[in-house]
Design an enzyme around this catalytic site. Structure first.
Site, PDB file in Angstrom:
ATOM      1  N   THR A   1      12.893  46.667  -1.818  1.00 10.30           N
ATOM      2  CA  THR A   1      14.115  47.359  -1.416  1.00 10.30           C
ATOM      3  C   THR A   1      14.225  48.688  -2.151  1.00 10.30           C
ATOM      4  O   THR A   1      13.897  48.787  -3.328  1.00 10.30           O
ATOM      5  CB  THR A   1      15.380  46.501  -1.639  1.00 10.30           C
ATOM      6  OG1 THR A   1      16.517  47.199  -1.121  1.00 10.30           O
ATOM      7  CG2 THR A   1      15.606  46.162  -3.104  1.00 10.30           C
TER       8      THR A   1
ATOM      9  N   HIS B   1      22.965  40.974   5.813  1.00 11.94           N
ATOM     10  CA  HIS B   1      23.176  42.019   6.833  1.00 11.94           C
ATOM     11  C   HIS B   1      23.066  41.469   8.248  1.00 11.94           C
ATOM     12  O   HIS B   1      22.950  42.236   9.208  1.00 11.94           O
ATOM     13  CB  HIS B   1      22.149  43.152   6.639  1.00 11.94           C
ATOM     14  CG  HIS B   1      22.442  43.980   5.424  1.00 11.94           C
ATOM     15  ND1 HIS B   1      21.534  44.871   4.898  1.00 11.94           N
ATOM     16  CD2 HIS B   1      23.526  44.039   4.605  1.00 11.94           C
ATOM     17  CE1 HIS B   1      22.065  45.453   3.828  1.00 11.94           C
ATOM     18  NE2 HIS B   1      23.266  44.955   3.632  1.00 11.94           N
TER      19      HIS B   1
ATOM     20  N   LEU C   1       6.343  48.790  -3.789  1.00 17.70           N
ATOM     21  CA  LEU C   1       5.190  49.709  -3.703  1.00 17.70           C
ATOM     22  C   LEU C   1       5.357  50.847  -4.691  1.00 17.70           C
ATOM     23  O   LEU C   1       4.421  51.300  -5.308  1.00 17.70           O
ATOM     24  CB  LEU C   1       5.113  50.317  -2.288  1.00 17.70           C
ATOM     25  CG  LEU C   1       4.173  49.722  -1.270  1.00 17.70           C
ATOM     26  CD1 LEU C   1       4.153  50.603  -0.022  1.00 17.70           C
ATOM     27  CD2 LEU C   1       2.760  49.533  -1.818  1.00 17.70           C
TER      28      LEU C   1
ATOM     29  N   CYS D   1      30.385  37.280  19.860  1.00 17.38           N
ATOM     30  CA  CYS D   1      31.373  37.693  20.860  1.00 17.38           C
ATOM     31  C   CYS D   1      32.491  38.469  20.146  1.00 17.38           C
ATOM     32  O   CYS D   1      33.070  37.978  19.178  1.00 17.38           O
ATOM     33  CB  CYS D   1      31.960  36.459  21.550  1.00 17.38           C
ATOM     34  SG  CYS D   1      33.322  36.873  22.656  1.00 17.38           S
TER      35      CYS D   1
HETATM   36  N1  APR Z   1       5.334  46.051  -0.345  1.00 18.61           N
HETATM   37  C1  APR Z   1       6.366  46.227  -1.221  1.00 18.61           C
HETATM   38  N2  APR Z   1       7.330  47.172  -1.056  1.00 18.61           N
HETATM   39  C2  APR Z   1       7.241  47.943   0.046  1.00 18.61           C
HETATM   40  C3  APR Z   1       6.195  47.821   0.993  1.00 18.61           C
HETATM   41  C4  APR Z   1       5.222  46.821   0.761  1.00 18.61           C
HETATM   42  N3  APR Z   1       4.199  46.640   1.597  1.00 18.61           N
HETATM   43  N4  APR Z   1       6.393  48.765   1.963  1.00 18.61           N
HETATM   44  C5  APR Z   1       7.521  49.432   1.634  1.00 18.61           C
HETATM   45  N5  APR Z   1       8.026  48.948   0.481  1.00 18.61           N
HETATM   46  C6  APR Z   1       9.242  49.364  -0.213  1.00 18.61           C
HETATM   47  C7  APR Z   1       9.488  50.851  -0.217  1.00 18.61           C
HETATM   48  O1  APR Z   1       8.883  51.436  -1.361  1.00 18.61           O
HETATM   49  C8  APR Z   1      11.022  50.902  -0.316  1.00 18.61           C
HETATM   50  O2  APR Z   1      11.442  50.836  -1.671  1.00 18.61           O
HETATM   51  O3  APR Z   1      10.318  48.798   0.516  1.00 18.61           O
HETATM   52  C9  APR Z   1      11.465  49.623   0.397  1.00 18.61           C
HETATM   53  C10 APR Z   1      12.018  49.884   1.790  1.00 18.61           C
HETATM   54  O4  APR Z   1      13.206  50.606   1.640  1.00 18.61           O
HETATM   55  P1  APR Z   1      14.180  50.779   2.890  1.00 18.61           P
HETATM   56  O5  APR Z   1      13.396  51.191   4.078  1.00 18.61           O
HETATM   57  O6  APR Z   1      15.313  51.622   2.415  1.00 18.61           O
HETATM   58  O7  APR Z   1      14.696  49.297   3.190  1.00 18.61           O
HETATM   59  P2  APR Z   1      15.841  48.496   2.450  1.00 18.61           P
HETATM   60  O8  APR Z   1      15.865  48.792   0.989  1.00 18.61           O
HETATM   61  O9  APR Z   1      15.695  47.083   2.855  1.00 18.61           O
HETATM   62  O10 APR Z   1      17.161  49.089   3.141  1.00 18.61           O
HETATM   63  C11 APR Z   1      18.373  48.461   2.795  1.00 18.61           C
HETATM   64  O11 APR Z   1      19.471  49.814   4.451  1.00 18.61           O
HETATM   65  O12 APR Z   1      19.578  50.776   6.518  1.00 18.61           O
HETATM   66  C12 APR Z   1      19.998  49.705   5.769  1.00 18.61           C
HETATM   67  O13 APR Z   1      20.648  47.640   6.669  1.00 18.61           O
HETATM   68  C13 APR Z   1      19.520  48.392   6.341  1.00 18.61           C
HETATM   69  O14 APR Z   1      19.082  46.355   5.122  1.00 18.61           O
HETATM   70  C14 APR Z   1      18.773  47.743   5.191  1.00 18.61           C
HETATM   71  C15 APR Z   1      19.289  48.489   3.979  1.00 18.61           C
END
Ligand code: APR
Length: 240
Positions: A178, A110, A203, A118
């Protein structure tokens, strides 16, 4: 140490304990900002100042002394250095914490917060300062051509061919922190061989937990080092 091929996918959860907000947890980034305003090509066309302010704030926070790689980033770098087979780390994160922890074979699908692009020449530059609407690029020396080197919604992530090639021959696929909200990353687990082992470290349950055989619930900074330690000691924690 097994000599299989491993692919690790990380999301915002691995950087949460380093002080970087996730997107969809409580008081996450998408609570304070509309995705279409700050993370889409149309939002950038509509209001470049708002988008630059959003990424300037995240770029500045990433460079504050308080934001450093946590034990999960370091454990993945350690695992990569000892792993005998092929190892690829694919991150959805735009921070540089994996690099700073020592990860080498790393793909930022990402994009990266500390790079800009640019829009005229398509050249990519390392960038640590703020960008304003009239900041000049060094390639065309024109104002208003620079954008964050970030993949926005409706844009195609980077390095997908390399990622799918690695997925299709991997023996072990691990997803850390994720939520499984965003494709194509959320679908990667469906591209690995049927016999491959799958582990989700998070988590909580995610939207893709059902696709993983093994689940390790808990904070990444505790669970990833434990997972890696078992592997280094010769165990295969992808088979419970
Ligand atoms: N340890 C392990 N997992 C965790 C922790 C932690 N301390 N804190 C949060 N999480 C988990 C949450 O339970 C959730 O499943 O991390 C995940 C975060 O989810 P999102 O906020 O949706 O992030 P992500 O999955 O990376 O989002 C994917 O969405 O908006 C776009 O481009 C952005 O790359 C991002 C993509």
């Amino acid at each position: 140490m097994p000599s299989n091929s491993m692919v690790v996918l990380t999301g915002a959860g691995i950087s949460a304990e380093s002080g970087i907000k996730t997107f969809r947890d409580q008081n996450g980034l998408w609570e304070d900002h509309k995705i279409e305003d700050v993370a889409s090509p149309s939002g950038f066309r509509r209001s470049p100042d708002l988008v630059h302010a959003f990424y300037n704030a995240r770029r500045a926070q990433l460079q504050s002394s308080k934001v450093t790689p946590n034990a999960a980033h370091k454990a993945l770098a350690e695992l990569e250095s000892r792993w005998k087979g092929e190892f690829l780390l694919v991150t959805q994160n735009v921070d540089n914490l994996h690099e700073r922890a020592g990860s080498k074979n790393l793909l930022h699908m990402h994009g990266e917060l500390l790079k800009v692009r640019c829009t005229k020449s398509d050249q990519v530059f390392s960038w640590t300062a703020d960008i304003k609407k009239d900041t000049k690029c060094s390639c065309c020396n024109e104002p208003g051509t620079l954008r964050p080197h970030i993949v926005w919604f409706d844009e195609i992530p980077f390095a997908l061919t390399r990622i799918y090639v690695a997925l299709q021959k991997c023996d072990i696929f691990v997803a850390v922190g994720t939520s499984g909200n965003v494709y194509p990353a959320a679908g990667f687990v469906n591209f690995i061989p049927a016999w491959a082992s799958t582990v989700e470290i998070n988590l909580d349950e995610s939207l893709i937990s059902h696709s993983f055989r093994e689940h390790i619930f808990g904070p990444a900074s505790k669970m990833v080092p434990k997972f890696v330690e078992k592997i280094i000691k010769g165990a295969c924690p992808w088979h419970s």
